[in-house]
Design an enzyme around this catalytic site. Structure first.
Site, PDB file in Angstrom:
ATOM      1  N   ARG A 123     -67.783 -54.288 -34.210  1.00 46.00           N
ATOM      2  CA  ARG A 123     -69.300 -54.535 -34.490  1.00 46.00           C
ATOM      3  C   ARG A 123     -69.767 -55.937 -33.898  1.00 46.00           C
ATOM      4  O   ARG A 123     -70.613 -56.619 -34.235  1.00 46.00           O
ATOM      5  CB  ARG A 123     -69.399 -54.756 -36.180  1.00 46.00           C
ATOM      6  N   LYS A 145     -80.303 -56.906 -22.780  1.00 45.10           N
ATOM      7  CA  LYS A 145     -80.348 -55.544 -22.740  1.00 45.10           C
ATOM      8  C   LYS A 145     -79.137 -54.901 -22.256  1.00 45.10           C
ATOM      9  O   LYS A 145     -78.640 -55.272 -21.103  1.00 45.10           O
ATOM     10  CB  LYS A 145     -81.566 -55.229 -22.030  1.00 45.10           C
ATOM     11  N   GLU A 187     -86.759 -57.261  -7.446  1.00 46.64           N
ATOM     12  CA  GLU A 187     -86.989 -57.723  -8.844  1.00 46.64           C
ATOM     13  C   GLU A 187     -87.426 -59.304  -8.957  1.00 46.64           C
ATOM     14  O   GLU A 187     -88.347 -59.507  -9.520  1.00 46.64           O
ATOM     15  CB  GLU A 187     -85.800 -57.566  -9.774  1.00 46.64           C
ATOM     16  N   LYS A 229     -87.937 -65.264 -16.656  1.00 45.21           N
ATOM     17  CA  LYS A 229     -87.150 -64.145 -17.559  1.00 45.21           C
ATOM     18  C   LYS A 229     -86.850 -64.882 -18.713  1.00 45.21           C
ATOM     19  O   LYS A 229     -87.120 -64.243 -19.959  1.00 45.21           O
ATOM     20  CB  LYS A 229     -85.990 -63.600 -16.932  1.00 45.21           C
ATOM     21  N   GLU A 239     -88.633 -56.818 -27.200  1.00 47.02           N
ATOM     22  CA  GLU A 239     -89.593 -56.189 -26.622  1.00 47.02           C
ATOM     23  C   GLU A 239     -90.486 -55.324 -27.478  1.00 47.02           C
ATOM     24  O   GLU A 239     -90.820 -54.158 -27.288  1.00 47.02           O
ATOM     25  CB  GLU A 239     -89.223 -55.203 -25.462  1.00 47.02           C
ATOM     26  N   ARG A 243     -92.502 -58.848 -23.861  1.00 48.00           N
ATOM     27  CA  ARG A 243     -91.414 -58.468 -22.770  1.00 48.00           C
ATOM     28  C   ARG A 243     -91.666 -57.493 -21.820  1.00 48.00           C
ATOM     29  O   ARG A 243     -91.055 -57.207 -20.760  1.00 48.00           O
ATOM     30  CB  ARG A 243     -90.139 -58.396 -23.757  1.00 48.00           C
ATOM     31  N   ASN A 247     -91.318 -54.797 -17.222  1.00 50.02           N
ATOM     32  CA  ASN A 247     -90.976 -53.606 -16.742  1.00 50.02           C
ATOM     33  C   ASN A 247     -92.295 -52.930 -15.637  1.00 50.02           C
ATOM     34  O   ASN A 247     -92.202 -51.666 -15.573  1.00 50.02           O
ATOM     35  CB  ASN A 247     -91.073 -52.523 -17.942  1.00 50.02           C
ATOM     36  N   HIS A 250     -91.242 -50.270 -13.614  1.00 55.05           N
ATOM     37  CA  HIS A 250     -90.087 -49.298 -14.045  1.00 55.05           C
ATOM     38  C   HIS A 250     -90.478 -48.064 -14.633  1.00 55.05           C
ATOM     39  O   HIS A 250     -89.440 -47.212 -14.440  1.00 55.05           O
ATOM     40  CB  HIS A 250     -89.409 -50.221 -15.062  1.00 55.05           C
ATOM     41  N   HIS A 254     -88.001 -45.478 -13.249  1.00 59.75           N
ATOM     42  CA  HIS A 254     -87.040 -44.518 -13.699  1.00 59.75           C
ATOM     43  C   HIS A 254     -87.239 -43.057 -13.504  1.00 59.75           C
ATOM     44  O   HIS A 254     -86.382 -42.266 -13.435  1.00 59.75           O
ATOM     45  CB  HIS A 254     -86.967 -44.912 -15.240  1.00 59.75           C
ATOM     46  N   HIS A 267     -81.566 -49.003  -8.172  1.00 59.34           N
ATOM     47  CA  HIS A 267     -82.403 -49.406  -9.170  1.00 59.34           C
ATOM     48  C   HIS A 267     -83.804 -50.161  -8.548  1.00 59.34           C
ATOM     49  O   HIS A 267     -84.952 -50.073  -8.728  1.00 59.34           O
ATOM     50  CB  HIS A 267     -81.952 -49.980 -10.238  1.00 59.34           C
TER      51      HIS A 267
HETATM   52  P1  NAD Z   1     -74.494 -52.431  -9.163  1.00 62.48           P
HETATM   53  O1  NAD Z   1     -74.206 -52.739 -10.374  1.00 62.48           O
HETATM   54  O2  NAD Z   1     -74.295 -50.912  -9.006  1.00 62.48           O
HETATM   55  O3  NAD Z   1     -74.372 -52.969  -7.844  1.00 62.48           O
HETATM   56  C1  NAD Z   1     -74.670 -52.757  -6.575  1.00 62.48           C
HETATM   57  C2  NAD Z   1     -73.406 -52.387  -5.603  1.00 62.48           C
HETATM   58  O4  NAD Z   1     -72.928 -53.744  -5.276  1.00 62.48           O
HETATM   59  C3  NAD Z   1     -72.181 -51.758  -6.412  1.00 62.48           C
HETATM   60  O5  NAD Z   1     -71.707 -51.261  -5.463  1.00 62.48           O
HETATM   61  C4  NAD Z   1     -71.462 -52.999  -6.579  1.00 62.48           C
HETATM   62  O6  NAD Z   1     -69.938 -52.849  -6.732  1.00 62.48           O
HETATM   63  C5  NAD Z   1     -71.477 -53.861  -5.358  1.00 62.48           C
HETATM   64  N1  NAD Z   1     -71.328 -55.287  -5.753  1.00 62.48           N
HETATM   65  C6  NAD Z   1     -71.654 -56.017  -6.732  1.00 62.48           C
HETATM   66  N2  NAD Z   1     -71.384 -57.396  -6.641  1.00 62.48           N
HETATM   67  C7  NAD Z   1     -71.113 -57.416  -5.228  1.00 62.48           C
HETATM   68  C8  NAD Z   1     -70.619 -58.464  -4.279  1.00 62.48           C
HETATM   69  N3  NAD Z   1     -70.886 -59.680  -4.679  1.00 62.48           N
HETATM   70  N4  NAD Z   1     -70.289 -58.208  -3.138  1.00 62.48           N
HETATM   71  C9  NAD Z   1     -70.459 -56.785  -2.566  1.00 62.48           C
HETATM   72  N5  NAD Z   1     -70.721 -55.803  -3.247  1.00 62.48           N
HETATM   73  C10 NAD Z   1     -70.978 -56.063  -4.663  1.00 62.48           C
HETATM   74  O7  NAD Z   1     -76.338 -52.459  -9.323  1.00 62.48           O
HETATM   75  P2  NAD Z   1     -77.101 -53.488  -9.606  1.00 62.48           P
HETATM   76  O8  NAD Z   1     -78.379 -53.340  -8.801  1.00 62.48           O
HETATM   77  O9  NAD Z   1     -76.643 -55.060  -9.795  1.00 62.48           O
HETATM   78  O10 NAD Z   1     -77.770 -53.345 -11.186  1.00 62.48           O
HETATM   79  C11 NAD Z   1     -78.317 -52.052 -11.346  1.00 62.48           C
HETATM   80  C12 NAD Z   1     -78.190 -51.597 -13.046  1.00 62.48           C
HETATM   81  O11 NAD Z   1     -78.790 -52.738 -13.508  1.00 62.48           O
HETATM   82  C13 NAD Z   1     -78.913 -50.710 -13.118  1.00 62.48           C
HETATM   83  O12 NAD Z   1     -78.067 -49.724 -14.076  1.00 62.48           O
HETATM   84  C14 NAD Z   1     -79.871 -50.987 -14.121  1.00 62.48           C
HETATM   85  O13 NAD Z   1     -80.393 -50.127 -15.062  1.00 62.48           O
HETATM   86  C15 NAD Z   1     -79.577 -52.122 -14.690  1.00 62.48           C
HETATM   87  N6  NAD Z   1     -80.510 -53.149 -15.007  1.00 62.48           N
HETATM   88  C16 NAD Z   1     -80.476 -53.638 -16.176  1.00 62.48           C
HETATM   89  C17 NAD Z   1     -81.377 -54.854 -16.801  1.00 62.48           C
HETATM   90  C18 NAD Z   1     -81.096 -55.186 -18.174  1.00 62.48           C
HETATM   91  O14 NAD Z   1     -82.041 -55.892 -18.414  1.00 62.48           O
HETATM   92  N7  NAD Z   1     -80.180 -55.359 -18.599  1.00 62.48           N
HETATM   93  C19 NAD Z   1     -82.243 -55.021 -15.964  1.00 62.48           C
HETATM   94  C20 NAD Z   1     -82.365 -54.389 -14.400  1.00 62.48           C
HETATM   95  C21 NAD Z   1     -81.555 -53.586 -14.133  1.00 62.48           C
HETATM   96  N1  GLY Z   2     -85.442 -55.537 -17.133  1.00 62.46           N
HETATM   97  C1  GLY Z   2     -86.512 -55.871 -18.143  1.00 62.46           C
HETATM   98  C2  GLY Z   2     -86.007 -56.564 -19.295  1.00 62.46           C
HETATM   99  O1  GLY Z   2     -85.115 -57.258 -19.230  1.00 62.46           O
HETATM  100  O2  GLY Z   2     -86.654 -56.651 -20.430  1.00 62.46           O
END
Ligand code: NAD
Ligand code: GLY
Length: 360
Positions: A123, A145, A187, A229, A239, A243, A247, A250, A254, A267
Site C-alpha cells: 500500500r 503521475k 516537452e 512543472k 489534475e 495541471r 497535456n 498529448h 496519445h 512519446h
Molecule cells: P524511455 O523510458 O523509453 O527511454 C527512452 C530510451 O532511452 C530507452 O531506450 C532507454 O533505455 C534509453 N535511455 C534512458 N536513459 C538513457 C541514457 N542516459 N543513455 C542512453 N540511453 C538511455 O522513454 P522516455 O522518453 O524517457 O519516457 C517516455 C515515457 O514516459 C512514456 O511511457 C510516457 O508515457 C511517460 N511519461 C510520463 C509522464 C508522467 O508525468 N509520469 C510524463 C511524460 C511522459
Molecule cells: N505530463 C503531464 C503531467 O504530469 O501532468
C-alpha cells in the site's frame, strides 16, 4: 566532480520534495543516501541504462543490508501489468518490508512503472526518481503521475504517487541518443508554449546549443522546465484543473502512440506533432498568428521531429482513438490550446468539423 547547480522544491506540504539538478550527481555520496531511510533498497532499471549507470548508484548507497536490482527489458511495450507483476514477484521473493525504498533509474518508462509499483507495494513505500532521459528529467519524474499502459490506452492504469526526491544528473544525457534528446526537447518547448513566452523565444535561439548538449544551456532548460512543472503541480496535484495544460498536444499524441502501437513513435515525437495540431487549431480560431504555427514547424524540423501525422492514420482513426482518451469527461473531449504563446487554455467545445480540418 559532482556539482549541484540548482535545487528546486515541489511544494506539496508533507508530500513535497526536492529536485536536484547538476553535473555528476550520481557520484555524490550524500545526495541520494540522505533520502533512503532504511536499509532496504530496490533499484529498478532497464537493460540499456543499468550497464552504464547502475554501478554508480550502488556505490553511493554503501552497505545496505538488502539491495535488489531489477533489470527490465527496454521499451514502452513493456510498460505493462505483466512487467509490474514481475517487479512484485522479485521484491516479495527478496522479502522487502514496508521500510524499503524503490529507486527508478532510467527514462519515463522505468520511472512510471517503478512509481506505480512503489504506490502499490504494501500500500505504498518510498521511492526516488533518478531520470536519465531529458524527457523524464523535465517531465515524467516530477509530479507523481505513475502508470502502466493497457492495450486499449496509454497510462490507463496508475496512481498519483509522489517521489521523495528527484535527482537529475545532466551528465547522463551524454549517452542519450539524438532521437531521444529531441523527443525530450519537445516537452521542454511545451513549457514555453503553455506558460512562458520568453522561455519559448530563448529556446528558439538556443536550440542548436541544446542539440549539441552544451552543459550550461541544458542545465538552464531543465531548471526552467522543472520550475514550471513544479509550480503547476503544486497548484493542482491531481489534475482537477490547471495541471491539464501540461497535456498540450498529448490527446493528439496519445492517439498517434496508441494507433501506431506502443514504441514506434517516441512519446515526445507524438507530443511534438500533437502540439503542432493544437497550434493549428488555435490559429484556426484566430488566437495565434499562422506565422507562429510556421515558426513552430520550423523549430520541429530543426529538432528533427515529425511535422505530419502518420501516413496510415486519418481524421476518422484519430477521432475514434481520441474519444477513448482520459481527457474525455462526460463524453466531451477536453483539449489544450493556446490563447497566445505562453498562455494555454483548456477547451471542451471542439467540433468534429474543426478536428477534421486540422487533421487533414
Ligand atoms: P524511455 O523510458 O523509453 O527511454 C527512452 C530510451 O532511452 C530507452 O531506450 C532507454 O533505455 C534509453 N535511455 C534512458 N536513459 C538513457 C541514457 N542516459 N543513455 C542512453 N540511453 C538511455 O522513454 P522516455 O522518453 O524517457 O519516457 C517516455 C515515457 O514516459 C512514456 O511511457 C510516457 O508515457 C511517460 N511519461 C510520463 C509522464 C508522467 O508525468 N509520469 C510524463 C511524460 C511522459
Ligand atoms: N505530463 C503531464 C503531467 O504530469 O501532468
Amino acid at each position: 566532480m559532482p556539482l549541484l547547480m540548482h535545487t528546486l522544491h515541489v511544494d506539496l506540504g508533507e508530500r513535497g520534495y526536492p529536485i536536484y539538478i547538476g553535473r555528476d550527481l550520481l557520484a555524490d555520496v550524500r545526495l541520494l543516501a540522505q533520502h533512503v531511510a532504511g536499509s532496504q533498497v530496490v533499484i529498478v532499471s532497464n537493460e540499456t541504462v543499468a550497464p552504464i549507470y547502475l554501478a554508480k548508484v550502488k556505490a553511493v548507497l554503501g552497505q545496505r543490508k538488502l539491495i535488489t536490482e531489477i533489470i527490465l527489458p527496454d521499451g514502452e511495450q513493456y510498460k505493462t501489468l505483466e512487467t509490474l507483476s514481475t517487479i512484485f514477484d522479485r521484491v516479495m521473493l527478496d522479502k522487502h518490508d514496508r521500510s524499503t525504498t524503490f529507486i527508478a533509474l532510467g527514462g519515463g518508462v522505468v520511472g512510471d512503472i517503478t512509481g506505480f509499483a512503489a504506490a502499490c507495494y504494501q500500500r505504498g513505500v518510498q521511492f526516488i526518481q533518478i531520470p536519465t532521459t531529458l524527457l523524464s528529467q523535465v517531465d515524467s519524474s516530477v509530479g507523481g503521475k505513475t502508470a502502466v499502459n493497457h492495450p486499449s490506452g496509454k497510462n490507463m492504469i496508475g496512481a498519483f504517487y509522489q517521489p521523495k526526491a528527484v535527482l537529475i544528473d545532466i551528465n547522463s544525457l551524454q549517452t542519450l541518443p539524438a532521437r531521444e534528446l529531441s523527443a525530450g526537447l519537445a516537452e521542454v518547448v511545451k513549457y514555453g508554449l503553455i506558460s512562458d513566452e520568453p522561455f519559448y523565444r530563448w529556446l528558439q535561439q538556443h536550440m542548436s546549443q541544446l542539440l549539441a548538449k552544451e552543459e550550461a544551456v541544458l542545465a538552464e532548460a531543465i531548471e526552467r522546465s522543472c520550475s514550471i512543472k513544479a509550480r503547476v503541480v503544486a497548484l493542482d496535484e491531481r489534475e482537477s484543473g490547471i495541471r491539464a495544460i501540461l497535456n498540450l498536444g498529448h490527446t493528439f499524441g496519445h492517439a498517434i502512440e496508441t494507433g501506431q502501437g506502443y514504441g514506434r513513435w517516441l512519446h515526445g515525437e507524438a507530443v511534438a506533432t500533437g502540439m503542432l495540431l493544437a497550434l493549428k487549431m488555435s490559429a484556426r480560431r484566430g488566437w495565434i498568428a499562422v506565422s507562429e504555427v510556421d515558426d513552430y514547424r520550423d523549430l520541429l524540423l530543426a529538432m528533427d521531429l515529425p511535422v505530419a501525422i502518420p501516413e496510415d492514420m486519418n481524421a476518422a482513426t484519430f477521432l475514434a482513438l481520441m474519444s477513448r482518451d482520459k481527457k474525455v469527461i462526460d463524453g466531451r473531449l477536453r483539449l489544450v490550446l493556446i490563447n497566445s504563446i505562453g498562455d494555454a487554455c483548456i477547451v471542451d467545445d471542439a467540433t468534429e468539423r474543426e478536428l477534421r480540418d486540422v487533421l487533414q
